[in-house]
Design an enzyme around this catalytic site. Structure first.
Site, short mmCIF file in Angstrom:
data_model
loop_
_atom_site.label_atom_id
_atom_site.label_comp_id
_atom_site.label_asym_id
_atom_site.label_seq_id
_atom_site.Cartn_x
_atom_site.Cartn_y
_atom_site.Cartn_z
N LYS A 1 0.86 -1.19 0.00
CA LYS A 1 0.00 0.00 0.00
C LYS A 1 0.89 1.23 0.00
O LYS A 1 2.04 1.17 0.45
CB LYS A 1 -0.90 0.02 1.24
CG LYS A 1 -2.13 0.88 1.10
CD LYS A 1 -3.28 0.12 0.45
CE LYS A 1 -4.53 0.96 0.34
NZ LYS A 1 -5.69 0.15 -0.06
P1 NAD Z 1 -13.53 7.71 -2.48
O1 NAD Z 1 -12.52 8.75 -2.29
O2 NAD Z 1 -14.09 7.47 -3.85
O3 NAD Z 1 -14.79 7.97 -1.51
C1 NAD Z 1 -14.65 8.14 -0.15
C2 NAD Z 1 -16.00 8.57 0.40
O4 NAD Z 1 -15.91 8.67 1.82
C3 NAD Z 1 -16.47 9.94 -0.11
O5 NAD Z 1 -17.87 9.90 -0.36
C4 NAD Z 1 -16.19 10.86 1.08
O6 NAD Z 1 -17.05 11.97 1.10
C5 NAD Z 1 -16.46 9.92 2.23
N1 NAD Z 1 -15.84 10.37 3.47
C6 NAD Z 1 -14.57 10.81 3.67
N2 NAD Z 1 -14.40 11.14 4.95
C7 NAD Z 1 -15.57 10.91 5.57
C8 NAD Z 1 -16.03 11.07 6.90
N3 NAD Z 1 -15.23 11.53 7.86
N4 NAD Z 1 -17.31 10.71 7.19
C9 NAD Z 1 -18.13 10.23 6.24
N5 NAD Z 1 -17.75 10.07 4.96
C10 NAD Z 1 -16.50 10.41 4.63
O7 NAD Z 1 -12.89 6.38 -1.86
P2 NAD Z 1 -13.27 4.88 -2.18
O8 NAD Z 1 -12.38 4.40 -3.28
O9 NAD Z 1 -14.75 4.75 -2.31
O10 NAD Z 1 -12.77 4.16 -0.84
C11 NAD Z 1 -13.58 4.09 0.32
C12 NAD Z 1 -13.05 2.98 1.22
O11 NAD Z 1 -13.03 1.76 0.49
C13 NAD Z 1 -11.62 3.16 1.73
O12 NAD Z 1 -11.51 2.57 3.01
C14 NAD Z 1 -10.80 2.34 0.75
O13 NAD Z 1 -9.55 1.91 1.30
C15 NAD Z 1 -11.73 1.18 0.53
N6 NAD Z 1 -11.48 0.43 -0.69
C16 NAD Z 1 -11.50 1.04 -1.92
C17 NAD Z 1 -11.28 0.26 -3.06
C18 NAD Z 1 -11.38 0.84 -4.44
O14 NAD Z 1 -11.28 0.08 -5.41
N7 NAD Z 1 -11.61 2.12 -4.60
C19 NAD Z 1 -10.98 -1.10 -2.93
C20 NAD Z 1 -10.98 -1.67 -1.67
C21 NAD Z 1 -11.23 -0.90 -0.56
#
Ligand code: NAD
Length: 426
Positions: free
Chosen positions: A116
């Site tokens: 990561k």
């Molecule tokens: P993203 O940046 O697209 O979205 C993040 C979302 O979380 C946004 O809607 C943001 O407004 C919200 N957010 C941020 N801080 C917040 C808070 N304090 N309270 C409430 N909402 C809040 O990110 P993503 O890619 O959707 O990732 C989200 C999670 O999923 C992370 O933990 C990431 O590690 C995990 N994840 C993502 C992927 C991927 O393929 N994108 C894969 C596996 C895991």
């Protein structure tokens, strides 16, 4: 927490990401048999690189950002894992995220280890030009350890296809040939895969559907609450709505909205995309952020950041099923409370594995320069996720353990068998 938490360079607490990970590993030790003698390997990252990322800002000043790339374990293959741009990123957080990648890749049986990366930066404060400079300089600095056969970054919080394109280009310029396989989550015309953008949310839906079926929870009419409305949360919510569920509460960084009749998902997604958040959407009632955890729902999807389901919140969550779209959203004490209350938790290390699975498809397609249709991608994704879920469910039933410990048991066994068969060098 075990002695191995005493790495000199981090000081985890029981609820911090690395502390949470260590206690998750401790819980699986009784199920590892003779392989337990190798378990210390899971508690130490193989390699952690800290880099300085200096750039010249648009106003002529020089800014420095701290960047990281951690390769947690590469026993089963090259490192794989996203890059996060966030002002609160720390080495400890990146270590935990890299370890969860090791477990996740093994849980779905992909030929990868876990890695990561991250930069302590708020990308919303940067111009496009500054964002590109930060991305390229960071890529150059970690270029020492990444590569299509060694460690393959991907998008995570606040990073996207454009950032992956800059990373791929920078690495390719530095090495002298176009290396599409060095990152995944790229735009389609640069070797990206169809279906990748929606893959993580789709995987959350698939594992949720499988869990709901076993619990006798009908998705039609089920009430869904989702925290985080980005790449993962919005797509998962959309697929549940398409399956007949009602998305009744949504929270993002701009606030919390509820709608008892269920949101019009395409409209909310379009609004959030255009406005950069959900706040202001007309068909929702604004409530306090804390009230999100009191909303009556059947399925709760934390899909924002880690550490969100605390012990206090776990006591009041009404959902029967929690789908961990985010990485590490539930602290260990909350996990126990949810289990006591009969709430089924589908853990991050299987629930959100859809993204890395289609990243794997992308990497394979890049090497063969032969690309699959979106239907083929989605069908293969469904098959892999359902197969992995079945296997983990059976492990849980066999030992009467939580799905999280069952996932760790399946994954850690695979990782440690690889470790044992490879042996220690020298
Ligand atoms: P993203 O940046 O697209 O979205 C993040 C979302 O979380 C946004 O809607 C943001 O407004 C919200 N957010 C941020 N801080 C917040 C808070 N304090 N309270 C409430 N909402 C809040 O990110 P993503 O890619 O959707 O990732 C989200 C999670 O999923 C992370 O933990 C990431 O590690 C995990 N994840 C993502 C992927 C991927 O393929 N994108 C894969 C596996 C895991």
């Amino acid at each position: 927490m075990s002695d191995s938490s005493a790495l000199s360079y981090v000081h985890p607490s029981p609820t911090s990401p690395w502390g949470t990970y260590l206690s998750q590993v401790d819980r699986v030790l009784p199920y590892l048999g003779h392989l337990a003698r190798w378990s210390e390997t899971l508690k130490r990252p193989k390699r952690a690189l800290i880099v300085d990322v200096p750039i010249e800002m648009d106003n002529g000043t020089i800014a420095h950002y701290e960047g990281y790339r951690v390769q947690h374990n590469m026993s089963r293959g090259p490192g794989k894992g996203g890059v996060r741009f966030h002002p609160d990123v720390t080495l400890e957080e990146v270590m935990a995220l890299s370890a969860w990648m090791t477990v996740k890749c093994a849980a779905v049986n992909l030929p990868y280890g876990g890695a990561k990366g991250g930069i302590r930066v708020d990308p919303k404060t940067l111009s496009r030009n500054e964002l590109e400079k930060v991305t390229r300089r960071y890529t150059s600095e970690i270029g020492l350890i990444i590569g299509p056969h060694s460690d393959i970054p991907a998008p995570d919080v606040n990073t996207n296809g454009q950032i992956m394109a800059w990373m791929m280009d920078t690495y390719s310029m530095n090495t002298g040939s176009t290396a599409t396989g060095v990152v995944t989550g790229k735009p389609i015309h640069l070797g990206g895969s169809l279906g990748r953008v929606k893959a993580t949310g789709r995987g959350v839906f698939v594992t949720g559907r499988e869990a709901a079926r076993r619990m006798g929870l009908d998705l039609r009419g089920a009430r869904v609450a989702v925290q985080g409305f980005g790449n993962v949360g919005s797509v998962a919510a959309e697929l549940f709505a398409e399956a007949g569920a009602k998305v009744v509460a949504v929270q993002d960084h701009t606030g919390t909205l509820v709608n008892d009749k269920g949101f019009d998902m395409p409209a909310l997604m379009a609004f959030s995309r255009d406005q950069g958040g959900i706040m202001g959407f007309k068909d929702g009632e604004k409530v306090d952020n804390d009230a999100f955890w009191d909303v009556k729902c059947d399925i709760l999807i934390p899909a924002a950041l880690e550490g969100q389901i605390t012990a206090e919140r776990a006591r009041k969550i009404s959902a029967r099923l929690v789908l961990e779209g985010a990485n590490g959203p539930t602290v260990p004490e909350a996990d126990d409370i949810l289990a006591e209350r009969g709430v089924l938790v589908v853990p991050d290390v299987i629930c959100n594995a859809g993204g890395v699975t289609v990243s794997y498809f992308e990497w394979v397609q890049d090497f063969s320069s032969f690309f699959w249709t979106e239907d083929e991608i989605n069908q293969r994704l469904d098959r892999i996720m359902v197969g992995a879920f079945d296997h983990i469910w059976a492990k849980g039933e066999q030992h009467k353990i939580s799905l999280r410990t069952a996932t760790y048991a399946v994954a850690c066994e695979r990782i440690l068998i690889a470790r044992e068969e490879r042996g220690l060098y020298p």
